[in-house]
Design an enzyme around this catalytic site. Structure first.
Site, short mmCIF file in Angstrom:
data_model
loop_
_atom_site.label_atom_id
_atom_site.label_comp_id
_atom_site.label_asym_id
_atom_site.label_seq_id
_atom_site.Cartn_x
_atom_site.Cartn_y
_atom_site.Cartn_z
N GLY A 1 -21.88 7.72 20.96
CA GLY A 1 -21.52 8.62 19.87
C GLY A 1 -20.96 7.86 18.67
CB SER B 1 -8.38 16.18 17.40
OG SER B 1 -8.40 16.80 16.13
CE1 TYR C 1 -13.25 18.87 19.24
CE2 TYR C 1 -11.80 19.38 17.40
CZ TYR C 1 -12.38 18.46 18.24
OH TYR C 1 -12.09 17.13 18.10
CE LYS D 1 -11.10 16.55 21.56
NZ LYS D 1 -11.65 15.55 22.49
CG PHE E 1 -4.79 12.18 11.21
CD1 PHE E 1 -4.22 11.63 12.36
CD2 PHE E 1 -4.10 13.19 10.56
CE1 PHE E 1 -2.99 12.08 12.86
CE2 PHE E 1 -2.87 13.63 11.04
CZ PHE E 1 -2.32 13.07 12.18
CG ASN F 1 -17.20 16.89 10.25
OD1 ASN F 1 -17.85 16.68 11.26
ND2 ASN F 1 -16.07 17.55 10.28
N1 UFG Z 1 -15.13 20.48 3.17
C1 UFG Z 1 -15.73 21.00 2.04
N2 UFG Z 1 -17.07 21.19 2.07
C2 UFG Z 1 -17.85 20.88 3.15
C3 UFG Z 1 -17.22 20.34 4.29
C4 UFG Z 1 -15.86 20.16 4.28
O1 UFG Z 1 -15.07 21.30 1.05
O2 UFG Z 1 -19.07 21.08 3.11
C5 UFG Z 1 -13.69 20.27 3.16
C6 UFG Z 1 -12.96 21.09 4.20
O3 UFG Z 1 -12.66 22.38 3.72
C7 UFG Z 1 -11.73 20.23 4.46
C8 UFG Z 1 -12.22 18.80 4.22
O4 UFG Z 1 -13.43 18.93 3.49
O5 UFG Z 1 -10.77 20.52 3.50
C9 UFG Z 1 -12.52 18.08 5.50
O6 UFG Z 1 -13.37 18.88 6.31
P1 UFG Z 1 -14.11 18.30 7.58
O7 UFG Z 1 -14.95 19.41 8.14
O8 UFG Z 1 -14.77 17.03 7.27
O9 UFG Z 1 -12.90 17.94 8.56
P2 UFG Z 1 -11.77 18.89 9.13
O10 UFG Z 1 -10.49 18.37 8.56
O11 UFG Z 1 -12.04 20.31 9.00
O12 UFG Z 1 -11.95 18.58 10.67
C10 UFG Z 1 -11.51 17.40 11.21
C11 UFG Z 1 -12.36 17.04 12.42
C12 UFG Z 1 -12.18 18.04 13.51
C13 UFG Z 1 -10.73 18.30 13.78
C14 UFG Z 1 -10.01 18.64 12.51
C15 UFG Z 1 -8.54 18.77 12.73
O13 UFG Z 1 -13.73 16.99 12.06
O14 UFG Z 1 -12.77 17.52 14.68
O15 UFG Z 1 -10.19 17.60 11.57
O16 UFG Z 1 -7.90 19.19 11.57
F1 UFG Z 1 -10.58 19.33 14.63
#
Ligand code: UFG
Length: 337
Positions: free
Chosen positions: A11, A125, A150, A154, A179, A200
């Site tokens: 992965g 996480s 999810y 964790k 993070f 993401n």
């Molecule tokens: N975002 C956008 N547009 C997108 C995708 C993401 O604006 O198309 C923003 C999200 O709203 C967020 C930031 O980008 O503010 C990061 O988003 P991600 O989806 O990349 O990551 P997350 O912080 O939501 O998620 C990550 C991990 C998860 C974990 C989480 C814990 O991917 O596995 O942190 O907070 F659960």
């Protein structure tokens, strides 16, 4: 040389960790059914390291198959990455997530016990902190309120490991709270392989910049942050991978039983719009984007206090968000070839 079983070793984080394990003279044995990866990663691993680590292509929730792997390989330790990780999908299919993520850890712990393997590094996480009021979050910050099934898997896995280690004085476990892992290996030979439309931010940015997506939607610009978009702690996957080697080496030095938690972040938060701008600077490519509504379940801001990881493991990040975005872009370009 003692072997380390790396579940999910093909992965995103697992493959980068295998590179660092080999660089440190350790011997990873991959356990991965490639459901979320493919042969490219294995070829990339071999090209970077000059070695072809052993891969057992099995589901690590399959107790009999895992038992056979442990019997054949006689490992000294395990790093457990294998898990489902799509937050949105976990809301649609919670039973699958609880089954796969918790079930595979239960199976693994049983097989480890049978084979007297006691050293475990577990992928957790920062999602376990939920919407923490106090930033940066330390390992002592409150946990237990995750925003998705999810996230709860964790929380439950962490609890399971604490209970197991309280009952088994010889279990030595380290729980690493990641993070936001981003970037790719600087060689552009391994990186993230999102399936379908990326959830993401960074893979979405690189795909939008490459013209594979129309435009990025920035989820909300009305948060109480410096530019209104959410703040996250984006950590280069190579820095993250190195922490696993240090965690294994730290475990090996412990005389007493341990179940220790560490934050793995940079300690700095960046907004979504800052990430977009930084990407544009390092790639020289404009990211088409629009501002959209908030995404359900997003916390406004999250970043790590990393003092404990530095003090205990001697680990700190060496790469920047700009490095991570440059490497993510190079990986995106390599994928197109
Ligand atoms: N975002 C956008 N547009 C997108 C995708 C993401 O604006 O198309 C923003 C999200 O709203 C967020 C930031 O980008 O503010 C990061 O988003 P991600 O989806 O990349 O990551 P997350 O912080 O939501 O998620 C990550 C991990 C998860 C974990 C989480 C814990 O991917 O596995 O942190 O907070 F659960």
């Amino acid at each position: 040389m003692t072997k380390t079983i790396v579940t999910g070793g093909a992965g995103f984080i697992g493959s980068h960790t295998c590179v660092e394990l080999l660089a440190a003279g350790l011997e990873p044995v991959l356990v991965d059914d490639l459901r979320n990866s493919d042969e490219r990663v294995l070829r990339g691993l071999a090209e970077i390291t000059g070695r072809q680590p052993v891969l057992h292509r099995i589901d690590c929730g399959d107790a009999d198959a895992l038992d056979r792997v442990f019997a054949a390989e006689r490992p000294g330790s395990v790093i457990h990455f294998a898990a489902d990780k799509a937050v949105g999908e976990s809301v649609q299919h919670p039973v699958k997530y609880y089954h796969n993520n918790i079930g595979s850890l239960v199976t693994l712990l049983r097989v480890m016990d049978t084979h007297r393997v006691k050293d475990l590094v577990f992928s957790s996480s920062c999602t376990v902190y939920g919407n923490s009021g106090q930033l940066p979050v330390t390992e002592e910050s409150a946990t237990g309120e995750a925003a998705s099934p999810y996230g709860y898997t964790k929380v439950v896995c962490e609890r399971l490991l604490r209970d197991a280690s309280a009952a088994d004085a010889s279990l030595r476990a380290v729980l690493l709270r990641y993070f936001n892992p981003v970037g790719a290996h600087p060689s552009a030979l391994i990186g993230e392989l999102p399936i379908g439309v990326p959830n993401n931010l960074v893979p979405f940015i690189t795909q939008a910049a490459a013209g594979l997506r129309d435009k990025l939607t920035v989820f909300g610009n009305d948060y109480h942050t410096r530019d209104g978009s959410c703040i996250r702690d984006y950590i280069h996957v190579v820095d993250l991978a190195k922490a696993h080697v240090l965690a294994l080496q730290w475990i090996a030095k412990q005389k007493a039983p341990v179940c220790e938690v560490f934050n793995l972040g940079t300690g700095e938060g960046n907004t979504v719009l800052e990430a977009v701008r930084t990407f544009e600077e390092v790639s020289g490519v404009k990211v088409p984007y629009v501002i959209g509504p908030r995404r359900a379940g997003d916390v406004p801001a999250m970043y790590a206090d990393t003092a404990k990881s530095l003090k205990v493991l001697g680990w700190r990040t060496q790469l920047t968000l700009a490095d991570a975005l440059r490497d993510a872009w190079r990986w995106q370009l390599a994928l197109a070839k």
